[in-house]
Design a protein around this motif. Structure first.
Motif, PDB file in Angstrom:
ATOM      1  N   UNK A 196      23.674  12.778   1.024  1.00  0.00           N
ATOM      2  CA  UNK A 196      24.852  12.211   1.693  1.00  0.00           C
ATOM      3  C   UNK A 196      25.540  13.267   2.544  1.00  0.00           C
ATOM      4  N   UNK A 197      25.653  12.979   3.822  1.00  0.00           N
ATOM      5  CA  UNK A 197      26.232  13.935   4.757  1.00  0.00           C
ATOM      6  C   UNK A 197      27.676  14.300   4.389  1.00  0.00           C
ATOM      7  N   UNK A 198      28.465  13.310   4.025  1.00  0.00           N
ATOM      8  CA  UNK A 198      29.878  13.557   3.785  1.00  0.00           C
ATOM      9  C   UNK A 198      30.243  13.875   2.329  1.00  0.00           C
ATOM     10  N   UNK A 199      29.222  14.001   1.483  1.00  0.00           N
ATOM     11  CA  UNK A 199      29.498  14.323   0.075  1.00  0.00           C
ATOM     12  C   UNK A 199      28.777  15.591  -0.338  1.00  0.00           C
ATOM     13  N   UNK A 200      29.212  16.147  -1.441  1.00  0.00           N
ATOM     14  CA  UNK A 200      28.588  17.370  -1.964  1.00  0.00           C
ATOM     15  C   UNK A 200      27.137  17.104  -2.369  1.00  0.00           C
ATOM     16  N   UNK A 201      26.292  18.137  -2.294  1.00  0.00           N
ATOM     17  CA  UNK A 201      24.901  17.949  -2.729  1.00  0.00           C
ATOM     18  C   UNK A 201      24.817  17.696  -4.233  1.00  0.00           C
ATOM     19  N   UNK A 202      23.678  17.228  -4.687  1.00  0.00           N
ATOM     20  CA  UNK A 202      23.440  17.000  -6.116  1.00  0.00           C
ATOM     21  C   UNK A 202      23.225  18.369  -6.747  1.00  0.00           C
ATOM     22  N   UNK A 203      24.152  18.782  -7.555  1.00  0.00           N
ATOM     23  CA  UNK A 203      24.083  20.103  -8.178  1.00  0.00           C
ATOM     24  C   UNK A 203      22.882  20.239  -9.108  1.00  0.00           C
ATOM     25  N   UNK A 204      22.072  21.251  -8.866  1.00  0.00           N
ATOM     26  CA  UNK A 204      20.929  21.514  -9.732  1.00  0.00           C
ATOM     27  C   UNK A 204      19.664  20.736  -9.389  1.00  0.00           C
ATOM     28  N   UNK A 205      19.739  19.885  -8.348  1.00  0.00           N
ATOM     29  CA  UNK A 205      18.571  19.099  -7.916  1.00  0.00           C
ATOM     30  C   UNK A 205      18.041  19.674  -6.601  1.00  0.00           C
ATOM     31  N   UNK A 206      16.706  19.778  -6.495  1.00  0.00           N
ATOM     32  CA  UNK A 206      16.081  20.387  -5.323  1.00  0.00           C
ATOM     33  C   UNK A 206      14.932  19.535  -4.822  1.00  0.00           C
ATOM     34  N   UNK A 207      14.802  19.465  -3.487  1.00  0.00           N
ATOM     35  CA  UNK A 207      13.728  18.654  -2.903  1.00  0.00           C
ATOM     36  C   UNK A 207      12.657  19.536  -2.277  1.00  0.00           C
ATOM     37  N   UNK A 208      11.423  19.062  -2.395  1.00  0.00           N
ATOM     38  CA  UNK A 208      10.260  19.794  -1.891  1.00  0.00           C
ATOM     39  C   UNK A 208       9.397  18.816  -1.091  1.00  0.00           C
ATOM     40  N   UNK A 209       9.090  19.158   0.161  1.00  0.00           N
ATOM     41  CA  UNK A 209       8.291  18.244   0.990  1.00  0.00           C
ATOM     42  C   UNK A 209       6.817  18.222   0.592  1.00  0.00           C
ATOM     43  N   UNK A 210       6.120  17.244   1.119  1.00  0.00           N
ATOM     44  CA  UNK A 210       4.690  17.074   0.842  1.00  0.00           C
ATOM     45  C   UNK A 210       3.878  18.287   1.311  1.00  0.00           C
ATOM     46  N   UNK A 235       0.828  -1.202   0.000  1.00  0.00           N
ATOM     47  CA  UNK A 235       0.000   0.000   0.000  1.00  0.00           C
ATOM     48  C   UNK A 235       0.867   1.258   0.000  1.00  0.00           C
ATOM     49  N   UNK A 236       0.383   2.280  -0.680  1.00  0.00           N
ATOM     50  CA  UNK A 236       1.107   3.546  -0.754  1.00  0.00           C
ATOM     51  C   UNK A 236       0.564   4.497   0.292  1.00  0.00           C
ATOM     52  N   UNK A 237       1.426   5.332   0.832  1.00  0.00           N
ATOM     53  CA  UNK A 237       0.929   6.391   1.700  1.00  0.00           C
ATOM     54  C   UNK A 237       0.506   7.552   0.802  1.00  0.00           C
ATOM     55  N   UNK A 238      -0.095   8.582   1.387  1.00  0.00           N
ATOM     56  CA  UNK A 238      -0.668   9.658   0.572  1.00  0.00           C
ATOM     57  C   UNK A 238       0.399  10.405  -0.234  1.00  0.00           C
ATOM     58  N   UNK A 239       1.595  10.534   0.318  1.00  0.00           N
ATOM     59  CA  UNK A 239       2.663  11.240  -0.389  1.00  0.00           C
ATOM     60  C   UNK A 239       3.047  10.498  -1.672  1.00  0.00           C
ATOM     61  N   UNK A 240       3.270   9.189  -1.527  1.00  0.00           N
ATOM     62  CA  UNK A 240       3.666   8.404  -2.692  1.00  0.00           C
ATOM     63  C   UNK A 240       2.520   8.278  -3.693  1.00  0.00           C
TER      64      UNK A 240
END
Length: 108
Positions: A73-87, A1-6
């Motif tokens: 990843x805490x110890x690595x650079x962020x994904x350049x040009x990628x952005x996250x948005x919460x539910x 089953x999927x939650x509402x976000x997925x």
């Protein structure tokens, strides 16, 4: 089953996939993703956020909703040009999916 976000991510993905044959389901690392001509432009993370490729020029600080550089990843650079948005800012997910797709098309 999927939650509402997925479930919401899946609805967006289904809508985009039904619009064009070049848009299809896929994976980004182990995450569910949306691809255009085999390249990922948006995906759904394990922490229930949607991630978009918006490019290096995109400035998350000028947005009036919760958006951050994707940095899994805490110890690595962020994904350049990628952005996250919460539910909590899900009303922006479809527009950002569109924006991300347009950027990918312009780069091809």
């Amino acid at each position: 089953t999927f939650d509402m976000e997925e479930q919401y991510f899946n609805e967006i993905r289904k809508r985009f996939c039904s619009n064009a044959t070049e848009i299809e389901e896929g994976k980004m690392m182990s995450f569910e993703a949306i691809k255009y001509k085999r390249k990922v432009f948006a995906f759904f993370t394990g922490n229930k956020k949607m991630v978009f490729k918006l490019g290096k020029e995109f400035n998350p600080d000028t947005q009036d909703f919760d958006i951050n550089v994707f940095n899994p990843y805490v110890k690595r650079a962020p994904f350049n040009g990628w952005f996250e948005v919460p539910y909590s800012a899900k009303e922006y997910w479809p527009t950002l999916t569109e924006k991300s797709l347009s950027l990918l098309k312009s780069e091809m």
